[in-house]
Scaffold this motif. Structure first.
Motif, mmCIF file in Angstrom:
data_model
loop_
_atom_site.group_PDB
_atom_site.id
_atom_site.type_symbol
_atom_site.label_atom_id
_atom_site.label_comp_id
_atom_site.label_asym_id
_atom_site.label_seq_id
_atom_site.Cartn_x
_atom_site.Cartn_y
_atom_site.Cartn_z
ATOM 1 N N PRO A 296 2.606 7.389 7.757
ATOM 2 C CA PRO A 296 3.539 6.157 6.646
ATOM 3 C C PRO A 296 4.718 5.523 7.303
ATOM 4 O O PRO A 296 5.387 6.230 7.996
ATOM 5 C CB PRO A 296 3.148 6.580 5.463
ATOM 6 C CG PRO A 296 3.741 7.763 5.850
ATOM 7 C CD PRO A 296 2.589 7.730 6.124
ATOM 8 N N PHE A 297 5.193 4.486 7.501
ATOM 9 C CA PHE A 297 6.396 3.949 8.039
ATOM 10 C C PHE A 297 7.155 4.016 6.808
ATOM 11 O O PHE A 297 7.782 3.292 6.030
ATOM 12 C CB PHE A 297 6.548 2.400 8.149
ATOM 13 C CG PHE A 297 5.925 2.116 9.341
ATOM 14 C CD1 PHE A 297 7.426 1.842 11.199
ATOM 15 C CD2 PHE A 297 4.814 1.828 9.438
ATOM 16 C CE1 PHE A 297 6.169 2.261 12.055
ATOM 17 C CE2 PHE A 297 4.426 1.713 11.072
ATOM 18 C CZ PHE A 297 5.121 1.991 11.878
ATOM 19 N N ASP A 298 8.131 5.485 6.449
ATOM 20 C CA ASP A 298 9.062 5.528 5.786
ATOM 21 C C ASP A 298 10.071 5.552 6.310
ATOM 22 O O ASP A 298 10.605 5.128 7.811
ATOM 23 C CB ASP A 298 8.706 6.947 4.924
ATOM 24 C CG ASP A 298 7.282 6.713 4.342
ATOM 25 O OD1 ASP A 298 7.688 6.593 3.273
ATOM 26 O OD2 ASP A 298 6.801 8.773 4.283
ATOM 27 N N LYS A 299 11.391 6.104 5.814
ATOM 28 C CA LYS A 299 12.815 5.857 6.535
ATOM 29 C C LYS A 299 12.415 7.311 7.592
ATOM 30 O O LYS A 299 12.221 7.808 7.400
ATOM 31 C CB LYS A 299 13.361 6.615 5.127
ATOM 32 C CG LYS A 299 15.058 6.572 5.289
ATOM 33 C CD LYS A 299 16.493 6.962 3.822
ATOM 34 C CE LYS A 299 17.465 6.221 5.036
ATOM 35 N NZ LYS A 299 18.295 6.124 3.566
ATOM 36 N N GLY A 300 13.028 6.142 8.439
ATOM 37 C CA GLY A 300 13.135 7.366 9.104
ATOM 38 C C GLY A 300 12.769 7.421 10.472
ATOM 39 O O GLY A 300 12.753 7.456 11.344
ATOM 40 N N VAL A 301 11.004 6.786 9.716
ATOM 41 C CA VAL A 301 9.775 6.041 11.057
ATOM 42 C C VAL A 301 10.744 5.488 12.355
ATOM 43 O O VAL A 301 10.790 4.408 11.724
ATOM 44 C CB VAL A 301 9.122 6.377 10.227
ATOM 45 C CG1 VAL A 301 8.079 5.664 11.627
ATOM 46 C CG2 VAL A 301 8.966 7.183 9.507
ATOM 47 N N VAL A 302 10.208 5.975 13.338
ATOM 48 C CA VAL A 302 10.332 4.975 14.345
ATOM 49 C C VAL A 302 9.256 4.362 15.020
ATOM 50 O O VAL A 302 7.925 4.918 14.620
ATOM 51 C CB VAL A 302 11.240 6.299 15.840
ATOM 52 C CG1 VAL A 302 11.473 4.842 17.033
ATOM 53 C CG2 VAL A 302 12.491 6.286 15.417
ATOM 54 N N GLY A 303 9.236 3.312 15.116
ATOM 55 C CA GLY A 303 7.858 2.556 16.018
ATOM 56 C C GLY A 303 8.572 1.486 16.776
ATOM 57 O O GLY A 303 8.944 1.120 17.245
ATOM 58 N N MET A 304 6.999 1.326 17.346
ATOM 59 C CA MET A 304 7.477 0.117 18.672
ATOM 60 C C MET A 304 6.898 -1.309 17.841
ATOM 61 O O MET A 304 6.380 -1.800 17.617
ATOM 62 C CB MET A 304 5.899 0.167 19.465
ATOM 63 C CG MET A 304 5.787 1.538 20.166
ATOM 64 S SD MET A 304 7.722 1.820 20.839
ATOM 65 C CE MET A 304 7.282 0.631 22.467
ATOM 66 N N ALA A 305 7.536 -2.291 18.548
ATOM 67 C CA ALA A 305 7.655 -3.466 17.976
ATOM 68 C C ALA A 305 6.866 -4.337 19.069
ATOM 69 O O ALA A 305 6.335 -3.789 20.099
ATOM 70 C CB ALA A 305 9.332 -4.062 18.542
ATOM 71 N N ARG A 306 6.168 -5.356 19.183
ATOM 72 C CA ARG A 306 5.729 -5.784 19.481
ATOM 73 C C ARG A 306 5.145 -6.815 19.073
ATOM 74 O O ARG A 306 6.463 -8.212 18.285
ATOM 75 C CB ARG A 306 4.076 -5.244 19.241
ATOM 76 C CG ARG A 306 3.513 -5.729 17.607
ATOM 77 C CD ARG A 306 1.607 -4.902 17.428
ATOM 78 N NE ARG A 306 1.309 -5.261 16.153
ATOM 79 C CZ ARG A 306 1.017 -6.112 15.426
ATOM 80 N NH1 ARG A 306 1.128 -7.292 16.298
ATOM 81 N NH2 ARG A 306 0.968 -5.945 14.356
ATOM 82 N N SER A 307 4.964 -8.283 19.411
ATOM 83 C CA SER A 307 4.244 -9.669 19.614
ATOM 84 C C SER A 307 3.389 -10.068 18.644
ATOM 85 O O SER A 307 2.505 -8.559 18.030
ATOM 86 C CB SER A 307 4.218 -11.022 20.964
ATOM 87 O OG SER A 307 2.912 -10.097 20.658
ATOM 88 N N GLY B 189 8.652 0.234 4.148
ATOM 89 C CA GLY B 189 8.130 -0.448 5.276
ATOM 90 C C GLY B 189 6.615 -0.393 4.893
ATOM 91 O O GLY B 189 6.316 -0.726 6.316
ATOM 92 N N HIS B 190 5.911 -0.527 3.871
ATOM 93 C CA HIS B 190 4.617 0.205 4.342
ATOM 94 C C HIS B 190 3.499 -0.558 4.112
ATOM 95 O O HIS B 190 2.305 -0.518 4.636
ATOM 96 C CB HIS B 190 4.318 0.781 3.019
ATOM 97 C CG HIS B 190 4.215 2.470 2.288
ATOM 98 N ND1 HIS B 190 4.418 3.492 1.287
ATOM 99 C CD2 HIS B 190 5.505 2.598 3.729
ATOM 100 C CE1 HIS B 190 5.348 4.694 1.751
ATOM 101 N NE2 HIS B 190 5.368 4.106 2.797
ATOM 102 N N PHE B 191 4.380 -2.172 3.910
ATOM 103 C CA PHE B 191 3.475 -3.323 5.009
ATOM 104 C C PHE B 191 2.805 -3.585 5.922
ATOM 105 O O PHE B 191 1.936 -3.921 6.602
ATOM 106 C CB PHE B 191 3.832 -4.081 4.258
ATOM 107 C CG PHE B 191 5.616 -4.481 5.036
ATOM 108 C CD1 PHE B 191 5.895 -4.765 6.429
ATOM 109 C CD2 PHE B 191 6.633 -4.248 4.016
ATOM 110 C CE1 PHE B 191 7.103 -5.668 6.415
ATOM 111 C CE2 PHE B 191 7.453 -4.404 5.037
ATOM 112 C CZ PHE B 191 8.005 -5.163 6.208
ATOM 113 N N LEU B 192 3.670 -2.060 6.979
ATOM 114 C CA LEU B 192 3.830 -2.410 8.596
ATOM 115 C C LEU B 192 2.388 -1.057 8.718
ATOM 116 O O LEU B 192 1.532 -1.018 9.945
ATOM 117 C CB LEU B 192 5.162 -1.508 8.681
ATOM 118 C CG LEU B 192 6.028 -2.552 8.656
ATOM 119 C CD1 LEU B 192 7.359 -1.769 9.363
ATOM 120 C CD2 LEU B 192 6.178 -3.994 9.431
ATOM 121 N N ASN B 193 2.421 -0.017 7.737
ATOM 122 C CA ASN B 193 1.040 0.741 8.100
ATOM 123 C C ASN B 193 -0.369 -0.065 8.573
ATOM 124 O O ASN B 193 -1.004 -0.498 8.549
ATOM 125 C CB ASN B 193 0.840 1.278 7.171
ATOM 126 C CG ASN B 193 2.383 2.041 6.435
ATOM 127 O OD1 ASN B 193 2.588 2.643 6.941
ATOM 128 N ND2 ASN B 193 2.453 2.620 4.958
#
Length: 184
Positions: free
Chosen positions: A109-120, A137-141
């Motif tokens: 899950p996208f919790d505090k401190g998680v790093v994700g890749m940006a995309r279009s 930001g669990h809507f990103l999961n």
């Protein structure tokens, strides 16, 4: 033996012989300090290989945090238009000269401190940009690829200059990743 062969083949395909275990990001601006990130090679091998390759080449050095939304995330990594010594008006619109990376979604899950890749809009359009979460930001999961976690320096992340322009664009002098180092 099969893992070694596959690993060797994978290393040959991505152009590196060893995967990194993390990144050390030296930040300057309103936030000053070091962020340490554990890269999750087993979760997103292609994405972590891309970040590692760009960091090892020095491509992330001097790149600004161009989009920073309070309570959400800080985005950086535009190696094409995000260099602090250039015109950053188009920061966030570019990437590297390498091909985009296909999605590697996971159950993390996208919790505090998680790093994700940006995309279009395309799930298979990640390239060089990434973001660090200020909060959950669990809507990103299942919609964005998780590549790592902050293991030290979340206080530095939390101090990054917030964007006041449209969609979190940082106005004025954004904070900068002065130096990004691959750590084993």
């Amino acid at each position: 033996m099969r893992e070694i062969v596959i690993g060797g083949l994978f290393a040959a395909l991505i152009g590196t012989t060893a995967m990194a275990s993390g990144l050390k990001i030296e930040v300057a601006g309103e936030a000053n300090g070091t962020i340490t990130i554990d890269l999750l090679e087993d979760v997103a091998p292609l994405h972590t290989a891309r970040i590692t390759e760009l960091a090892a080449a020095g491509a992330y050095d001097g790149v600004v945090f161009h989009r920073v939304i309070d309570g959400f995330m800080a985005q950086t990594g535009d190696v094409q238009f995000g260099k602090s010594d250039g015109d950053t008006a188009r920061a966030g619109m570019g990437g590297s000269d390498m091909p985009d990376v296909s999605a590697e979604f996971s159950e993390i899950p996208f919790d505090k401190g998680v790093v994700g890749m940006a995309r279009s809009q395309s799930p298979d359009s990640a390239n060089s940009q990434f973001f660090i979460m200020f909060d959950a930001g669990h809507f990103l999961n299942g919609q964005y690829t998780v590549v790592g976690r902050v293991t030290d320096g979340q206080d530095v992340v939390d101090a990054i200059k917030r964007g006041t322009g449209g969609n979190g664009t940082v106005v004025g002098d954004p904070d900068v990743m002065q130096k990004v180092t691959v750590i084993d």
